[in-house]
Design a protein around this motif. Structure first.
Motif, PDB file in Angstrom:
ATOM      1  N   TYR A 118       0.874  -1.157   0.000  1.00 55.98           N
ATOM      2  CA  TYR A 118       0.000   0.000   0.000  1.00 55.98           C
ATOM      3  C   TYR A 118       0.916   1.212   0.000  1.00 55.98           C
ATOM      4  N   LEU A 119       0.616   2.176  -0.855  1.00 56.97           N
ATOM      5  CA  LEU A 119       1.413   3.390  -0.944  1.00 56.97           C
ATOM      6  C   LEU A 119       0.509   4.604  -0.861  1.00 56.97           C
ATOM      7  N   ALA A 120       0.880   5.572  -0.050  1.00 60.22           N
ATOM      8  CA  ALA A 120       0.202   6.869  -0.018  1.00 60.22           C
ATOM      9  C   ALA A 120       1.204   7.881  -0.546  1.00 60.22           C
ATOM     10  N   ILE A 121       0.841   8.581  -1.623  1.00 63.45           N
ATOM     11  CA  ILE A 121       1.697   9.615  -2.191  1.00 63.45           C
ATOM     12  C   ILE A 121       1.000  10.947  -1.943  1.00 63.45           C
ATOM     13  N   TYR A 122       1.651  11.805  -1.183  1.00 67.53           N
ATOM     14  CA  TYR A 122       1.025  13.057  -0.772  1.00 67.53           C
ATOM     15  C   TYR A 122       2.047  14.184  -0.710  1.00 67.53           C
ATOM     16  N   VAL A 123       1.555  15.408  -0.535  1.00 65.30           N
ATOM     17  CA  VAL A 123       2.392  16.602  -0.563  1.00 65.30           C
ATOM     18  C   VAL A 123       2.238  17.372   0.745  1.00 65.30           C
ATOM     19  N   THR A 124       3.379  17.914   1.217  1.00 66.84           N
ATOM     20  CA  THR A 124       3.353  18.838   2.352  1.00 66.84           C
ATOM     21  C   THR A 124       3.937  20.173   1.896  1.00 66.84           C
ATOM     22  N   ASP A 125       3.547  21.230   2.591  1.00 65.51           N
ATOM     23  CA  ASP A 125       4.042  22.565   2.225  1.00 65.51           C
ATOM     24  C   ASP A 125       5.384  22.850   2.899  1.00 65.51           C
ATOM     25  N   ALA A 126       5.863  24.058   2.739  1.00 64.28           N
ATOM     26  CA  ALA A 126       7.177  24.444   3.259  1.00 64.28           C
ATOM     27  C   ALA A 126       7.277  24.327   4.776  1.00 64.28           C
ATOM     28  N   LYS A 127       6.146  24.406   5.474  1.00 60.82           N
ATOM     29  CA  LYS A 127       6.135  24.284   6.932  1.00 60.82           C
ATOM     30  C   LYS A 127       5.899  22.848   7.388  1.00 60.82           C
ATOM     31  N   GLY A 128       5.761  21.926   6.423  1.00 55.17           N
ATOM     32  CA  GLY A 128       5.528  20.527   6.761  1.00 55.17           C
ATOM     33  C   GLY A 128       4.065  20.175   6.946  1.00 55.17           C
ATOM     34  N   ALA A 129       3.175  21.124   6.687  1.00 54.41           N
ATOM     35  CA  ALA A 129       1.738  20.872   6.826  1.00 54.41           C
ATOM     36  C   ALA A 129       1.216  20.121   5.603  1.00 54.41           C
ATOM     37  N   TYR A 130       0.320  19.218   5.844  1.00 57.22           N
ATOM     38  CA  TYR A 130      -0.299  18.430   4.779  1.00 57.22           C
ATOM     39  C   TYR A 130      -0.977  19.350   3.766  1.00 57.22           C
ATOM     40  N   ALA A 131      -0.711  19.115   2.460  1.00 55.83           N
ATOM     41  CA  ALA A 131      -1.304  19.942   1.407  1.00 55.83           C
ATOM     42  C   ALA A 131      -2.274  19.169   0.526  1.00 55.83           C
ATOM     43  N   GLY A 132      -2.120  17.849   0.433  1.00 59.32           N
ATOM     44  CA  GLY A 132      -3.048  17.060  -0.380  1.00 59.32           C
ATOM     45  C   GLY A 132      -2.468  15.713  -0.743  1.00 59.32           C
ATOM     46  N   THR A 133      -3.368  14.783  -1.061  1.00 58.31           N
ATOM     47  CA  THR A 133      -2.972  13.442  -1.474  1.00 58.31           C
ATOM     48  C   THR A 133      -3.013  13.366  -2.989  1.00 58.31           C
ATOM     49  N   LEU A 134      -1.973  12.797  -3.570  1.00 56.88           N
ATOM     50  CA  LEU A 134      -1.893  12.647  -5.016  1.00 56.88           C
ATOM     51  C   LEU A 134      -2.388  11.271  -5.470  1.00 56.88           C
ATOM     52  N   TRP A 135      -2.112  10.223  -4.690  1.00 56.79           N
ATOM     53  CA  TRP A 135      -2.513   8.876  -5.077  1.00 56.79           C
ATOM     54  C   TRP A 135      -2.455   7.951  -3.872  1.00 56.79           C
ATOM     55  N   MET A 136      -3.366   6.965  -3.848  1.00 57.70           N
ATOM     56  CA  MET A 136      -3.363   5.903  -2.839  1.00 57.70           C
ATOM     57  C   MET A 136      -3.385   4.580  -3.574  1.00 57.70           C
ATOM     58  N   ALA A 137      -2.362   3.778  -3.397  1.00 58.44           N
ATOM     59  CA  ALA A 137      -2.309   2.444  -3.982  1.00 58.44           C
ATOM     60  C   ALA A 137      -2.704   1.454  -2.901  1.00 58.44           C
ATOM     61  N   GLY A 138      -3.827   0.795  -3.096  1.00 63.07           N
ATOM     62  CA  GLY A 138      -4.360  -0.152  -2.114  1.00 63.07           C
ATOM     63  C   GLY A 138      -5.787   0.230  -1.785  1.00 63.07           C
ATOM     64  N   GLY A 139      -6.688  -0.730  -1.885  1.00 63.35           N
ATOM     65  CA  GLY A 139      -8.095  -0.397  -1.787  1.00 63.35           C
ATOM     66  C   GLY A 139      -8.807  -0.693  -0.482  1.00 63.35           C
ATOM     67  N   LYS A 140      -8.178  -1.381   0.467  1.00 69.09           N
ATOM     68  CA  LYS A 140      -8.872  -1.736   1.703  1.00 69.09           C
ATOM     69  C   LYS A 140      -8.561  -0.718   2.794  1.00 69.09           C
ATOM     70  N   ALA A 141      -9.562   0.062   3.144  1.00 65.11           N
ATOM     71  CA  ALA A 141      -9.396   1.156   4.100  1.00 65.11           C
ATOM     72  C   ALA A 141      -8.891   0.694   5.461  1.00 65.11           C
ATOM     73  N   LYS A 142      -9.147  -0.544   5.832  1.00 66.88           N
ATOM     74  CA  LYS A 142      -8.709  -1.016   7.148  1.00 66.88           C
ATOM     75  C   LYS A 142      -7.182  -1.026   7.280  1.00 66.88           C
ATOM     76  N   TYR A 143      -6.464  -0.972   6.166  1.00 63.68           N
ATOM     77  CA  TYR A 143      -5.000  -0.964   6.203  1.00 63.68           C
ATOM     78  C   TYR A 143      -4.402   0.438   6.125  1.00 63.68           C
ATOM     79  N   TYR A 144      -5.214   1.451   5.887  1.00 62.58           N
ATOM     80  CA  TYR A 144      -4.688   2.802   5.705  1.00 62.58           C
ATOM     81  C   TYR A 144      -3.963   3.325   6.942  1.00 62.58           C
TER      82      TYR A 144
END
Length: 156
Positions: A40-66
């Motif tokens: 399972y892979l989560a590909i996401y972006v953070t800003d210059a301060k390290g704050a979450y900015a958004g998710t680009l892609w999630m590989a893996g479909g079962k939410a119980k593993y997120y």
């Protein structure tokens, strides 16, 4: 159709900081042959301060593993709305995930970082497996991950 609209909404959200221009960016993640189940892979972006900015892609479909994608999970509170329409199958050992999406020009050279969290069933989780500054100069270069990712890079 709903998945396409959700993906469009996310890329639009990450495009808005630039208001004017966006460019297609291809993210390529190749996994090592680690001898386990698909990652399972989560590909996401953070800003210059390290704050979450958004998710680009999630590989893996079962939410119980997120929750095993712990840095992403902590940043989003496990909110599945963050990944509506931008999920795909887990990525097998030795395989490559390649996705292309539009990112705002304003995200480049502005302190944003692309992160990859990885988790494999019955193996150790790997939060922040990859963290790469989003820069124009970094395009076309690859970096090695910490545990499961053989290489990660982006091209414009």
């Amino acid at each position: 159709m709903r998945k396409i609209l959700a993906a469009l909404a996310l890329t639009t959200a990450l495009t808005l900081p630039g208001i004017a221009m966006a460019r297609p960016v291809t993210l390529t993640t190749t996994l090592k042959s680690y001898g386990g189940d698909g990652a399972y892979l989560a590909i996401y972006v953070t800003d210059a301060k390290g704050a979450y900015a958004g998710t680009l892609w999630m590989a893996g479909g079962k939410a119980k593993y997120y929750e095993h994608l712990s840095d992403w999970y902590r940043a989003t509170g496990g909110n599945r709305a963050e990944i509506n329409g931008i999920t795909g199958a887990s990525v097998g050992a030795g395989r490559t995930l390649e996705i292309t999406l539009d990112l705002a020009d304003a995200l480049f050279d502005a302190g944003y970082t692309v992160h990859v969290d990885a988790a494999v069933e019955d193996m150790r989780d790997s939060p922040n497996e990859v963290a790469v500054p989003l820069t124009a100069a970094g395009a076309g270069k690859t970096v090695q991950g910490r545990r499961y990712v053989a290489s990660f890079g982006y091209d414009m």
